[in-house]
Write a protein that holds these residues in place. Structure first.
Motif: not given
Lengths: 245, 94
Positions: B80-91
């Motif tokens: 997350l910190d490095r930008g490979y993951l992001v918080p999930a959207t509902d979709e």
């Protein structure tokens, strides 16, 4: 008018005729083998009076890797019976000296500077430029002391004076080289380690970053990846010659 | 707290033996995940809450969830910190 075809780029030399003629003579077989035209990409290389062969070689290399449609990576490249050996590395890490030592040990010379592969896969190109050798490397390589360049100077050596030219073949070995005291060591490494090592040494991946990433993974997938630790290039070259020649 | 993530848009992925190679072209960075971190990566594309990821991996590796929870959290936090993951959207929920 002089034209060279390097890495699928036609380079037209313009400017001072004497500097061009002297430069082409000094670049020997590298320039002679490149005397053809017809590449889709064409650029000019202005040559000023007083340009040395070393400066001309550096500029030709810069233009070729900048404009080549191939993916070009900073690496020493030699061939052996099993395929091509690649040593990715930045300037100043002894890559040219190691490449020269490998050629003296019997590997075929492909390049001391550039691994150039088609982005869609295929064989690396031969970019067998003369190798610039400084006084320390001259001694380490065991070259004729009478010809040793002065401190702070370099001498261009035609590859034929070191050994034989190589024939491009699929990449089979990727060497991640580290200098450290002691005898030479060869340790197999995960292929994943080669991906950042290669991509961070790319000259022109910015043109197609995604395609370059996939091309580099493809290179790593087809090769064995090794960490090599060594102090003196000829010692490592001897070890690799025992294993792969 | 429930945490669900998804792969950041534009991240390129290649499996290489047991490693997973990720590439962010926007910052020209390669990240190589080992087999375990690669499993975390595969399970964090929007389908599962973090606790479910921990549970699934504990079953696969036959380890108590308490033994791997911090490791999984650490991998996810780093990605997350490095930008490979992001918080999930509902979709993205599957």
């Amino acid at each position: 008018m002089s034209q060279l075809s390097l890495l699928d780029v036609t380079i037209t030399l313009t400017g001072d005729r004497t500097a061009i003629a002297d430069g082409l003579v000094a670049l020997g077989s590298f320039a002679a083998d490149a005397r053809c035209t017809g590449s889709a990409t064409a650029v000019d290389c202005p040559v000023a009076a007083g340009t040395t062969p070393g400066q001309l070689l550096a500029e030709l290399t810069r233009l070729a890797v900048e404009h080549s449609p191939r993916l070009c990576l900073h690496a020493g490249v030699v061939s052996c019976p099993g395929g091509t050996v690649v040593i990715p590395g930045s300037s100043g890490l002894g890559k040219s000296t190691l490449t020269a030592a490998l050629v003296r040990a019997g590997f075929g010379y492909l390049s001391d500077e550039v691994l150039a592969v088609p982005r869609s896969g295929g064989l690396p190109a031969r970019f067998a430029r003369p190798i610039a050798v400084g006084p320390e490397s001259w001694t380490v390589l065991g070259l004729d002391p009478a010809q040793r360049p002065a401190d702070g100077d370099e001498r261009l050596i035609e590859p034929e004076h070191l050994g034989q030219l190589g024939v491009p073949a699929p990449v089979r070995h990727l060497l991640l080289a580290e200098r450290r005291p002691g005898g030479p060591e060869l340790v197999e490494h995960s292929r994943g380690a080669a991906v950042p090592a290669l991509l961070t040494r790319a000259f022109n991946h910015f043109r197609d970053p995604g395609g370059s990433f996939h091309a580099v993974v493809t290179l790593a997938r087809q090769a064995q990846v090794w960490t090599v630790r060594y102090q003196q290039a000829p010692e490592l070259a001897g070890l690799l010659a025992e294993r792969w020649l | 707290m429930a945490i669900r993530t998804q792969h950041a848009p534009g991240v390129l992925v290649e499996d290489l033996d047991s490693d997973v190679c990720l590439y962010r072209a926007d910052i020209d960075e390669v990240l190589v995940l080992n087999a375990t971190a690669g499993d975390v990566w595969r399970l964090t594309d929007g389908d599962f809450e973090l606790d479910q990821v921990v549970q699934l991996l504990a079953e696969v590796y036959r380890l108590p969830t308490d033994d791997i929870r911090e490791q999984v959290r650490s991998v996810v936090a780093d990605l997350l910190d490095r930008g490979y993951l992001v918080p999930a959207t509902d979709e993205s929920a599957g």
